[in-house]
Design a protein around this motif. Sequence first.
Motif, PDB file in Angstrom:
ATOM      1  N   GLU A  99      21.461 -52.254   9.765  1.00 51.36           N
ATOM      2  CA  GLU A  99      22.215 -52.303   8.514  1.00 51.36           C
ATOM      3  C   GLU A  99      21.330 -51.889   7.342  1.00 51.36           C
ATOM      4  N   TYR A 100      21.781 -50.893   6.607  1.00 55.15           N
ATOM      5  CA  TYR A 100      21.050 -50.442   5.435  1.00 55.15           C
ATOM      6  C   TYR A 100      21.262 -51.431   4.295  1.00 55.15           C
ATOM      7  N   VAL A 101      20.185 -51.746   3.607  1.00 60.94           N
ATOM      8  CA  VAL A 101      20.253 -52.616   2.442  1.00 60.94           C
ATOM      9  C   VAL A 101      19.517 -51.927   1.298  1.00 60.94           C
ATOM     10  N   SER A 102      19.762 -52.405   0.103  1.00 55.17           N
ATOM     11  CA  SER A 102      19.086 -51.851  -1.074  1.00 55.17           C
ATOM     12  C   SER A 102      18.770 -52.980  -2.029  1.00 55.17           C
ATOM     13  N   ASN A 103      17.979 -52.673  -3.031  1.00 54.61           N
ATOM     14  CA  ASN A 103      17.641 -53.679  -4.031  1.00 54.61           C
ATOM     15  C   ASN A 103      18.848 -54.053  -4.886  1.00 54.61           C
ATOM     16  N   VAL A 104      19.835 -53.156  -4.897  1.00 55.85           N
ATOM     17  CA  VAL A 104      21.018 -53.396  -5.732  1.00 55.85           C
ATOM     18  C   VAL A 104      21.908 -54.460  -5.105  1.00 55.85           C
ATOM     19  N   SER A 105      22.206 -54.276  -3.804  1.00 56.29           N
ATOM     20  CA  SER A 105      23.100 -55.212  -3.120  1.00 56.29           C
ATOM     21  C   SER A 105      22.741 -55.254  -1.653  1.00 56.29           C
ATOM     22  N   ALA A 106      22.240 -56.377  -1.203  1.00 53.31           N
ATOM     23  CA  ALA A 106      21.835 -56.513   0.199  1.00 53.31           C
ATOM     24  C   ALA A 106      23.032 -56.563   1.139  1.00 53.31           C
ATOM     25  N   SER A 107      24.210 -56.745   0.618  1.00 53.25           N
ATOM     26  CA  SER A 107      25.389 -56.864   1.481  1.00 53.25           C
ATOM     27  C   SER A 107      26.417 -55.776   1.197  1.00 53.25           C
ATOM     28  N   SER A 108      25.977 -54.675   0.615  1.00 54.64           N
ATOM     29  CA  SER A 108      26.938 -53.658   0.206  1.00 54.64           C
ATOM     30  C   SER A 108      27.638 -52.988   1.381  1.00 54.64           C
ATOM     31  N   TYR A 109      27.049 -53.028   2.570  1.00 53.89           N
ATOM     32  CA  TYR A 109      27.665 -52.381   3.733  1.00 53.89           C
ATOM     33  C   TYR A 109      28.032 -53.399   4.818  1.00 53.89           C
ATOM     34  N   SER A 110      27.904 -54.685   4.525  1.00 56.87           N
ATOM     35  CA  SER A 110      28.056 -55.699   5.558  1.00 56.87           C
ATOM     36  C   SER A 110      29.464 -55.776   6.123  1.00 56.87           C
ATOM     37  N   ASP A 111      30.446 -55.273   5.395  1.00 53.70           N
ATOM     38  CA  ASP A 111      31.828 -55.348   5.881  1.00 53.70           C
ATOM     39  C   ASP A 111      32.291 -54.065   6.565  1.00 53.70           C
ATOM     40  N   SER A 112      31.459 -53.027   6.558  1.00 51.52           N
ATOM     41  CA  SER A 112      31.864 -51.768   7.185  1.00 51.52           C
ATOM     42  C   SER A 112      31.694 -51.858   8.691  1.00 51.52           C
ATOM     43  N   THR A 113      32.504 -51.074   9.416  1.00 49.95           N
ATOM     44  CA  THR A 113      32.423 -51.054  10.876  1.00 49.95           C
ATOM     45  C   THR A 113      31.238 -50.210  11.315  1.00 49.95           C
ATOM     46  N   PRO A 114      30.320 -50.760  12.129  1.00 48.45           N
ATOM     47  CA  PRO A 114      29.154 -49.983  12.561  1.00 48.45           C
ATOM     48  C   PRO A 114      29.559 -48.785  13.417  1.00 48.45           C
ATOM     49  N   ILE A 115      28.772 -47.729  13.342  1.00 50.96           N
ATOM     50  CA  ILE A 115      28.983 -46.537  14.163  1.00 50.96           C
ATOM     51  C   ILE A 115      28.285 -46.748  15.502  1.00 50.96           C
TER      52      ILE A 115
END
Length: 485
Positions: free
Chosen positions: A222-238
């Motif tokens: 899971e990619y994270v950033s300093n802006v939002s550590a959970s910005s992709y947490s709800d997306s379906t993994p590839i």
Amino acid sequence: MFQRLTPWSDGPDMITQCPIQPGNRYTYRYNVTGQEGTLWWHAHVSYLRATAHGALIIRPRHGVKAYPFTRPDKEETIILGEWWNANVVDVEQEALNSGGAANISDAYTINGKPGDLYNCSEDQTHKLEVESGKIYLLRIINAALNTEFFFKVAGHNFTVVAIDAGYTDPYEIDTIVIAPGQTVDALMRADADPGRYYLAASPYESTIGLPFANITTRGIVEYVSNVSASSYSDSTPIMPVMPVANDSDTTYRFYTNITGLVRSNSPAVPLQVDEDMLVVYGLGLTPCRPSQTKCNATIGSIAASMNNVSFLFPTKTSLLEAFYENEPNVYTEDFPEKPPTTFDFTNASAITNIFTAKGTKVKKVKYNSTVQVVLQNTAIIGTENHPIHLHGFNFFVLAQGLGNFNESTAVKKYNLVNPQVRNTIAVPAGGWAVIRFVANNPGIWIMHCHFDVHLPLGLAMAFEVENGPTPNDVVPPPPKDYPTC
């Protein structure tokens, strides 16, 4: 671990020690001189290593700046395993009692977690958080009992930089293949579009018709950033596209394209061979023993052998104790250097005798001698890729091939310059491999298949390396807390 002058800490039951009895303890004392990289520890009796295992990482003395490859931003250990719902000791005992095959596992795991493809394990999924542009060193360990794996991360490639704690030339690949007992160190750059990606392990099964758990375990990158550590947490993994289970082409390509990294302190391949062995191995049958109450006497019991000797573990004294005390009648020194008969090893229709005999035989070699072993697979009761592991040494992998070993043509392919250096070689199904090592470590060292289902069947032998000429080349006395039978 080489266990140089500490063979009492090597671990395999009835080879270098009696098992630690319930309620007792034993402290393993050893040094790691001359070794660095990813190794691992595990129980070496029955099926206990299914859960009794862990990583053993030896870092460069001068830190990560001493790595002979691009310096990673972070390291991640990934242990691939197998899980049975049943008691694993019962699984083994039921198979040995019947003389048949052991039940297959119920799940595969990544760092002990089955992942979200199994019932009631959706919250048991390993997660690796990454940042765009950074480099991650994945230390991958196959701790499974009986399964080789394909390993992939969707949308990402790897650069293999080490195998079995031996550095390699950088090898770019998108699919890693790893057998039980082996380790692979691989760099992964987080260069995909930010999001979520599955990292997955699926089985490689080379034997046609053999039952196996054709399932996949997976974790999440899971990619994270300093802006939002959970910005992709709800997306379906590839999900990556995994190879089919019997993809021997991908397996062979991976195992044979790796070369060793030559450094100023790298040992050179010895050119003079003192002991030249052809070890032909595979499955077979033995008569049912009285203790096998559910064994079909008409068919016999499944066994395994090297040069038609099905290794029989001693029951009262370990081989190393017998070696040190010069105790007779524990083992014999007549393990054959070649098979008793020569036949078309990889042609099932040419095989007329599938029976083997039990024996506790070792191959005696002089201290500091160079040993070359041609490991030849057979088609007896199926053609299979076997991971062969040697204790006490690393070895050079000079060549690998398919079919029957032919010295006149194979020797032209020997890599004597930068061969891969391993302690566990996955010998191609229906093929062969040539390994070479210097016997500079006195003691008793077992060489065995790292499929645990094959070890109690007898797919093993041992080397007896004589003591050397100086006090620093002689096996010392056992420690005071050494386990007794």
